[in-house]
Design a protein around this motif. Structure first.
Motif, PDB file in Angstrom:
ATOM      1  N   SER A 135       0.855  -1.185   0.000  1.00 56.81           N
ATOM      2  CA  SER A 135       0.000   0.000   0.000  1.00 56.81           C
ATOM      3  C   SER A 135       0.887   1.228   0.000  1.00 56.81           C
ATOM      4  CB  SER A 135      -0.887   0.001   1.240  1.00 56.81           C
ATOM      5  OG  SER A 135      -1.635  -1.189   1.303  1.00 56.81           O
ATOM      6  N   LYS A 136       0.467   2.268  -0.757  1.00 53.11           N
ATOM      7  CA  LYS A 136       1.299   3.448  -0.949  1.00 53.11           C
ATOM      8  C   LYS A 136       0.523   4.739  -0.784  1.00 53.11           C
ATOM      9  CE  LYS A 136       3.989   1.125  -4.552  1.00 53.11           C
ATOM     10  NZ  LYS A 136       4.296   1.139  -5.992  1.00 53.11           N
ATOM     11  N   GLY A 137       1.241   5.761  -0.368  1.00 53.48           N
ATOM     12  CA  GLY A 137       0.713   7.110  -0.397  1.00 53.48           C
ATOM     13  C   GLY A 137      -0.180   7.475   0.773  1.00 53.48           C
ATOM     14  N   LEU A 138      -0.808   8.619   0.639  1.00 54.28           N
ATOM     15  CA  LEU A 138      -1.620   9.194   1.706  1.00 54.28           C
ATOM     16  C   LEU A 138      -2.741   8.285   2.181  1.00 54.28           C
ATOM     17  CD1 LEU A 138      -1.875  12.852   0.394  1.00 54.28           C
ATOM     18  CD2 LEU A 138      -0.647  12.087   2.444  1.00 54.28           C
ATOM     19  N   LEU A 139      -3.412   7.623   1.241  1.00 47.77           N
ATOM     20  CA  LEU A 139      -4.535   6.765   1.607  1.00 47.77           C
ATOM     21  C   LEU A 139      -4.215   5.284   1.411  1.00 47.77           C
ATOM     22  CD1 LEU A 139      -7.535   8.990   0.527  1.00 47.77           C
ATOM     23  CD2 LEU A 139      -6.999   8.181   2.826  1.00 47.77           C
ATOM     24  N   GLN A 140      -2.925   4.962   1.330  1.00 48.81           N
ATOM     25  CA  GLN A 140      -2.463   3.574   1.319  1.00 48.81           C
ATOM     26  C   GLN A 140      -3.215   2.706   0.312  1.00 48.81           C
ATOM     27  OE1 GLN A 140       0.374   2.255   3.554  1.00 48.81           O
ATOM     28  NE2 GLN A 140       0.570   4.290   2.664  1.00 48.81           N
ATOM     29  N   VAL A 141      -3.043   3.035  -0.958  1.00 50.48           N
ATOM     30  CA  VAL A 141      -3.686   2.339  -2.065  1.00 50.48           C
ATOM     31  C   VAL A 141      -2.675   1.393  -2.708  1.00 50.48           C
ATOM     32  CG1 VAL A 141      -4.921   2.665  -4.240  1.00 50.48           C
ATOM     33  CG2 VAL A 141      -5.107   4.386  -2.457  1.00 50.48           C
ATOM     34  N   ILE A 142      -3.105   0.167  -3.018  1.00 57.04           N
ATOM     35  CA  ILE A 142      -2.220  -0.742  -3.743  1.00 57.04           C
ATOM     36  C   ILE A 142      -2.299  -0.402  -5.232  1.00 57.04           C
ATOM     37  CG2 ILE A 142      -2.309  -2.582  -2.012  1.00 57.04           C
ATOM     38  CD1 ILE A 142      -4.286  -4.076  -3.854  1.00 57.04           C
ATOM     39  N   ASP A 143      -1.232  -0.706  -5.963  1.00 53.85           N
ATOM     40  CA  ASP A 143      -1.154  -0.323  -7.380  1.00 53.85           C
ATOM     41  C   ASP A 143      -2.348  -0.792  -8.220  1.00 53.85           C
ATOM     42  OD1 ASP A 143       1.161   1.195  -7.135  1.00 53.85           O
ATOM     43  OD2 ASP A 143       2.482  -0.473  -7.684  1.00 53.85           O
ATOM     44  N   PRO A 144      -2.801  -2.054  -8.118  1.00 51.30           N
ATOM     45  CA  PRO A 144      -3.944  -2.452  -8.952  1.00 51.30           C
ATOM     46  C   PRO A 144      -5.205  -1.627  -8.681  1.00 51.30           C
ATOM     47  CG  PRO A 144      -2.850  -4.397  -8.077  1.00 51.30           C
ATOM     48  CD  PRO A 144      -2.250  -3.200  -7.381  1.00 51.30           C
ATOM     49  N   THR A 145      -5.441  -1.283  -7.419  1.00 54.23           N
ATOM     50  CA  THR A 145      -6.605  -0.456  -7.082  1.00 54.23           C
ATOM     51  C   THR A 145      -6.415   0.962  -7.598  1.00 54.23           C
ATOM     52  OG1 THR A 145      -7.055  -1.805  -5.129  1.00 54.23           O
ATOM     53  CG2 THR A 145      -8.055   0.402  -5.191  1.00 54.23           C
ATOM     54  N   PHE A 146      -5.206   1.496  -7.427  1.00 56.17           N
ATOM     55  CA  PHE A 146      -4.916   2.839  -7.929  1.00 56.17           C
ATOM     56  C   PHE A 146      -5.160   2.900  -9.435  1.00 56.17           C
ATOM     57  CE2 PHE A 146      -2.030   5.937  -9.838  1.00 56.17           C
ATOM     58  CZ  PHE A 146      -2.400   7.090  -9.163  1.00 56.17           C
ATOM     59  N   GLN A 147      -4.664   1.925 -10.162  1.00 59.04           N
ATOM     60  CA  GLN A 147      -4.822   1.917 -11.622  1.00 59.04           C
ATOM     61  C   GLN A 147      -6.285   1.742 -12.035  1.00 59.04           C
ATOM     62  OE1 GLN A 147      -1.959  -1.104 -12.589  1.00 59.04           O
ATOM     63  NE2 GLN A 147      -0.239   0.241 -12.089  1.00 59.04           N
ATOM     64  N   ALA A 148      -7.010   0.886 -11.330  1.00 63.36           N
ATOM     65  CA  ALA A 148      -8.411   0.639 -11.671  1.00 63.36           C
ATOM     66  C   ALA A 148      -9.312   1.841 -11.383  1.00 63.36           C
ATOM     67  CB  ALA A 148      -8.930  -0.588 -10.910  1.00 63.36           C
ATOM     68  N   TYR A 149      -8.969   2.623 -10.354  1.00 66.88           N
ATOM     69  CA  TYR A 149      -9.818   3.743  -9.939  1.00 66.88           C
ATOM     70  C   TYR A 149      -9.182   5.109 -10.204  1.00 66.88           C
ATOM     71  CZ  TYR A 149     -12.837   0.224  -8.033  1.00 66.88           C
ATOM     72  OH  TYR A 149     -13.684  -0.848  -7.913  1.00 66.88           O
ATOM     73  N   HIS A 150      -8.094   5.117 -10.968  1.00 68.98           N
ATOM     74  CA  HIS A 150      -7.430   6.369 -11.352  1.00 68.98           C
ATOM     75  C   HIS A 150      -8.448   7.309 -11.994  1.00 68.98           C
ATOM     76  CE1 HIS A 150      -5.294   8.916 -14.308  1.00 68.98           C
ATOM     77  NE2 HIS A 150      -4.489   9.093 -13.270  1.00 68.98           N
ATOM     78  N   VAL A 151      -8.331   8.574 -11.699  1.00 71.06           N
ATOM     79  CA  VAL A 151      -9.236   9.574 -12.261  1.00 71.06           C
ATOM     80  C   VAL A 151      -8.482  10.372 -13.313  1.00 71.06           C
ATOM     81  CG1 VAL A 151     -10.678  11.592 -11.758  1.00 71.06           C
ATOM     82  CG2 VAL A 151     -10.615   9.663 -10.156  1.00 71.06           C
ATOM     83  N   SER A 152      -9.043  10.412 -14.491  1.00 71.91           N
ATOM     84  CA  SER A 152      -8.438  11.130 -15.612  1.00 71.91           C
ATOM     85  C   SER A 152      -8.135  12.579 -15.227  1.00 71.91           C
ATOM     86  CB  SER A 152      -9.402  11.105 -16.803  1.00 71.91           C
ATOM     87  OG  SER A 152      -8.841  11.767 -17.905  1.00 71.91           O
TER      88      SER A 152
END
Length: 148
Positions: free
Chosen positions: A97-114
């Motif tokens: 998990s990474k960053g301010l809200l501890q998101v894993i890469d697959p979740t970050f990529q799936a829910y990335h906002v343009s």
């Protein structure tokens, strides 16, 4: 106005016509800018990152409030944009998990906002993707009171 065509030859000896893009400049043909706290007029601080994220979220119909984001950021990373969890089950599986809200890469990529960065450590991108995920799963980041 006179258009010129150029013949380009690739390394595989394939020829292709290159047409200039009318009206394109190096600035308009460049990669579009991503939303950051400073590019949106906010300070490069936790407060600014949350405010900028809320602006991007509003533009994309993602629910959430300052208080809900702040509460979760403090619990997950204490406001450290470079926080990384190298000890839980996600880390053991190779996706910490990474960053301010501890998101894993697959979740970050799936829910990335343009319009936001593809860097999970970018504060605005991390908050916005996490809030997008929380909205889909829990209705809003405001409904998250523990690890999610």
């Amino acid at each position: 106005m006179r258009l010129s065509r150029k013949l380009a030859v690739t390394g595989a000896a394939v020829a292709a016509l290159a047409f200039p893009v009318i009206g394109a400049t190096s600035a308009s043909a460049a990669t579009p800018a991503v939303a950051t706290a400073t590019s949106l007029g906010y300070a490069n601080t936790l407060d600014g990152w949350i405010q900028a994220s809320l602006q991007v979220m509003a533009q994309n119909g993602i629910p959430g409030t300052y208080d809900g984001i702040y509460r979760n950021v403090i619990r997950e990373s204490s406001g450290n944009q470079y926080a990384i969890n190298n000890w839980d089950s996600n880390a053991a599986a190779g996706t910490p998990s990474k960053g301010l809200l501890q998101v894993i890469d697959p979740t970050f990529q799936a829910y990335h906002v343009s319009g936001t960065s593809w860097d999970p450590y970018d504060p605005v991108a991390n908050i916005t993707a996490a809030c997008n995920y929380a909205a889909q799963r829990y209705g809003s980041i405001d409904n998250v009171w523990g690890a999610y």
